[in-house]
Motif scaffolding. Structure first.
Motif, short mmCIF file in Angstrom:
data_model
loop_
_atom_site.label_atom_id
_atom_site.label_comp_id
_atom_site.label_asym_id
_atom_site.label_seq_id
_atom_site.Cartn_x
_atom_site.Cartn_y
_atom_site.Cartn_z
N ARG A 267 -11.22 1.71 0.79
CA ARG A 267 -10.14 2.65 1.53
C ARG A 267 -9.89 3.81 1.63
NH1 ARG A 267 -6.32 3.72 5.02
NH2 ARG A 267 -4.96 3.24 5.15
N ASN A 268 -10.28 4.68 0.57
CA ASN A 268 -10.42 6.21 0.52
C ASN A 268 -11.48 6.46 0.33
OD1 ASN A 268 -7.46 6.69 -0.53
ND2 ASN A 268 -8.02 4.66 -1.71
N SER B 107 1.02 5.42 -0.25
CA SER B 107 0.06 6.14 0.60
C SER B 107 0.90 8.10 0.11
CB SER B 107 -0.07 6.51 2.27
OG SER B 107 -0.42 5.03 2.98
N HIS C 241 -4.64 6.96 -1.02
CA HIS C 241 -3.90 5.07 -0.90
C HIS C 241 -4.54 4.21 -1.96
CE1 HIS C 241 -3.62 6.07 3.37
NE2 HIS C 241 -4.98 6.56 3.25
N LEU D 110 -2.79 0.30 -4.30
CA LEU D 110 -2.22 -0.70 -3.37
C LEU D 110 -1.36 -1.31 -5.09
CD1 LEU D 110 -2.71 -3.03 -1.36
CD2 LEU D 110 -4.55 -4.33 -2.77
N GLU E 293 0.80 -1.30 -0.25
CA GLU E 293 0.30 0.13 -0.29
C GLU E 293 0.59 1.68 -0.37
OE1 GLU E 293 -4.32 1.52 1.98
OE2 GLU E 293 -2.59 1.24 3.06
N THR F 93 -4.68 12.35 1.92
CA THR F 93 -4.17 11.18 1.63
C THR F 93 -5.20 10.38 1.10
OG1 THR F 93 -2.23 11.74 3.89
CG2 THR F 93 -2.16 9.22 2.63
N ALA G 289 -8.31 1.81 -3.01
CA ALA G 289 -7.27 1.55 -3.17
C ALA G 289 -7.10 1.00 -4.15
CB ALA G 289 -6.10 1.09 -2.02
#
Length: 125
Positions: A62-63, A10, A20, A22, A8, A18, A117
């Motif tokens: 994730r975001n 960032s 993120h 993958l 991951e 921020t 991500a």
């Protein structure tokens, strides 16, 4: 975070935001990514969902990026929502026109951009 196949990454896009991503370890190495390396982030607009409300929604994405709607253009079928996320940065989303109307989206409104991500592409110059 990292496992045998992926890592991951960032990226601070402003003092308060921020994003993120993958990526595979191979991509991490091929791109020469390291702390402090300048990157460009690309997120295809259809992968970005929009949520409204006073607090961030509970989600598995994730975001979850807070911002202000800079522009919302609604056509017969679809809508383009551009969210100002601060630091001179924006995120675009394409959603259905019905979703935009149901959410009552309009310029100046606070909203959240939600995306996984795995949908973030990292590019280097």
């Amino acid at each position: 975070a990292s496992d045998a196949l992926s890592a991951e990454v960032s990226v601070a896009v402003s003092d308060t935001t921020t994003i993120h991503a993958l990526v595979t370890h191979t991509s991490l190495e091929d791109l020469g990514l390291h702390v402090g390396r300048a990157v460009t982030l690309l997120i295809k607009a259809p992968f970005v969902a929009i949520a409204t409300g006073a607090t961030p929604p509970t989600t598995s994405a994730r975001n979850c990026i807070a911002g202000t709607i800079a522009r919302c253009e609604i056509s017969g079928v679809s809508a383009e929502v551009v969210l100002d996320i601060g630091g001179g940065k924006t995120l675009a989303s394409t959603i259905t026109a019905q979703s935009a109307r149901t959410l009552g989206l309009e310029g100046g409104q606070n909203a959240y951009a939600l995306f996984d991500a795995v949908h973030v592409i990292l590019a280097i110059n």
